[in-house]
Design an enzyme around this catalytic site. Sequence first.
Site, PDB file in Angstrom:
ATOM      1  N   GLN A  51       0.821  -1.225   0.000  1.00  0.00           N
ATOM      2  CA  GLN A  51       0.000   0.000   0.000  1.00  0.00           C
ATOM      3  C   GLN A  51       0.849   1.268   0.000  1.00  0.00           C
ATOM      4  O   GLN A  51       0.343   2.357  -0.261  1.00  0.00           O
ATOM      5  CB  GLN A  51      -0.945   0.021   1.214  1.00  0.00           C
ATOM      6  CG  GLN A  51      -2.024  -1.047   1.155  1.00  0.00           C
ATOM      7  CD  GLN A  51      -2.901  -1.008   2.371  1.00  0.00           C
ATOM      8  OE1 GLN A  51      -2.587  -1.596   3.397  1.00  0.00           O
ATOM      9  NE2 GLN A  51      -3.999  -0.285   2.303  1.00  0.00           N
ATOM     10  N   HIS A 139      -7.271  -9.417   6.365  1.00  0.00           N
ATOM     11  CA  HIS A 139      -7.383  -8.313   5.416  1.00  0.00           C
ATOM     12  C   HIS A 139      -5.995  -7.928   4.892  1.00  0.00           C
ATOM     13  O   HIS A 139      -5.802  -7.779   3.680  1.00  0.00           O
ATOM     14  CB  HIS A 139      -8.058  -7.116   6.108  1.00  0.00           C
ATOM     15  CG  HIS A 139      -8.122  -5.870   5.293  1.00  0.00           C
ATOM     16  ND1 HIS A 139      -9.305  -5.356   4.790  1.00  0.00           N
ATOM     17  CD2 HIS A 139      -7.153  -5.026   4.867  1.00  0.00           C
ATOM     18  CE1 HIS A 139      -9.054  -4.259   4.092  1.00  0.00           C
ATOM     19  NE2 HIS A 139      -7.740  -4.034   4.122  1.00  0.00           N
ATOM     20  N   HIS A 143      -3.750  -8.418   0.979  1.00  0.00           N
ATOM     21  CA  HIS A 143      -2.962  -7.443   0.216  1.00  0.00           C
ATOM     22  C   HIS A 143      -1.690  -8.079  -0.353  1.00  0.00           C
ATOM     23  O   HIS A 143      -1.254  -7.737  -1.455  1.00  0.00           O
ATOM     24  CB  HIS A 143      -2.558  -6.262   1.102  1.00  0.00           C
ATOM     25  CG  HIS A 143      -3.618  -5.205   1.260  1.00  0.00           C
ATOM     26  ND1 HIS A 143      -4.100  -4.472   0.203  1.00  0.00           N
ATOM     27  CD2 HIS A 143      -4.264  -4.749   2.362  1.00  0.00           C
ATOM     28  CE1 HIS A 143      -5.006  -3.603   0.657  1.00  0.00           C
ATOM     29  NE2 HIS A 143      -5.134  -3.757   1.956  1.00  0.00           N
TER      30      HIS A 143
HETATM   31  C1  QAP Z   1      -7.859  -3.062   7.584  1.00  0.00           C
HETATM   32  O1  QAP Z   1      -8.151  -0.764   7.565  1.00  0.00           O
HETATM   33  C2  QAP Z   1      -8.966  -3.542   8.465  1.00  0.00           C
HETATM   34  O2  QAP Z   1     -12.021   4.504   4.421  1.00  0.00           O
HETATM   35  C3  QAP Z   1      -7.283  -1.748   8.010  1.00  0.00           C
HETATM   36  O3  QAP Z   1     -11.428   7.053   5.013  1.00  0.00           O
HETATM   37  C4  QAP Z   1     -10.283  -3.404   8.062  1.00  0.00           C
HETATM   38  O4  QAP Z   1      -6.997   0.815   8.617  1.00  0.00           O
HETATM   39  C5  QAP Z   1      -8.707  -4.131   9.663  1.00  0.00           C
HETATM   40  C6  QAP Z   1      -9.379   3.943   6.858  1.00  0.00           C
HETATM   41  C7  QAP Z   1     -11.311  -3.869   8.865  1.00  0.00           C
HETATM   42  C8  QAP Z   1      -9.722  -4.600  10.454  1.00  0.00           C
HETATM   43  C9  QAP Z   1     -11.028  -4.460  10.064  1.00  0.00           C
HETATM   44  C10 QAP Z   1     -10.364   3.700   5.936  1.00  0.00           C
HETATM   45  C11 QAP Z   1      -9.059   5.260   7.154  1.00  0.00           C
HETATM   46  C12 QAP Z   1      -8.623   2.866   7.502  1.00  0.00           C
HETATM   47  C13 QAP Z   1     -11.051   4.747   5.332  1.00  0.00           C
HETATM   48  C14 QAP Z   1      -7.912   0.546   7.875  1.00  0.00           C
HETATM   49  C15 QAP Z   1     -10.729   6.073   5.632  1.00  0.00           C
HETATM   50  C16 QAP Z   1      -9.726   6.314   6.551  1.00  0.00           C
HETATM   51  C17 QAP Z   1      -8.774   1.555   7.255  1.00  0.00           C
HETATM   52 CO    CO Z   2      -6.434  -2.651   3.160  1.00  0.00          CO
END
Ligand code: QAP
Ligand code: CO
Length: 176
Positions: A51, A139, A143
């Site tokens: 990412q 998740h 990636h």
């Molecule tokens: C992955 O996700 C994840 O849309 C990490 O506007 C997902 O850090 C782990 C984020 C679900 C556990 C459960 C997303 C920040 C962050 C957005 C994230 C945003 C700002 C996502």
């Molecule tokens: Co992600």
Amino acid sequence: MAILPIVKYPNKRLKVKSQVVREFDENLHKLLDDMYETMIATNGIGLAAIQVDMPICALIITLPREEDGQQYEEDRLELINPTLLKTQGTTTYQEGCLSVPGFYEEIERFESISVGYQDRFGVEKVLQADGLLAIAVQHEMDHLNGVLFVDRLPILRRKKFEKELKRIQKEQKAKP
Ligand code: QAP
Ligand code: CO
């Protein structure tokens, strides 16, 4: 330390398969530190190296604590070359992703997992996880295979996403 730019969907770089890490040197450590700073600065709880445009098998996670919802540096988790050893049950959670900002959807995952990995020094370890941590690990491991959570949506909800994405992209164009 530095805040790195995040590669966003639909950039094809996110589809690349990440390479196994062989050198656990200061370059890796610097990348992991920059990833941590980037994740915190962008309000993330998990980030894979791809990412930030480094397709290597490295990911970080720092969950907010239950008691105060804050992220603590001492809770930093770094998984290098992770492999799934064991899985149990299934669960769903409304996921998001720093590479797909502004979009969230329910995704089905294993409920609990056991993962073999190396730490930043190359030492082999095993992590047993359930709850939000298990979801975050799955998740982020996706990636490393070039898979995004939106790739796991059923066809109709995927279409809804592509439509919503156009709206989000318009909004972001209007912003700066
Ligand atoms: C992955 O996700 C994840 O849309 C990490 O506007 C997902 O850090 C782990 C984020 C679900 C556990 C459960 C997303 C920040 C962050 C957005 C994230 C945003 C700002 C996502
Ligand atoms: Co992600």
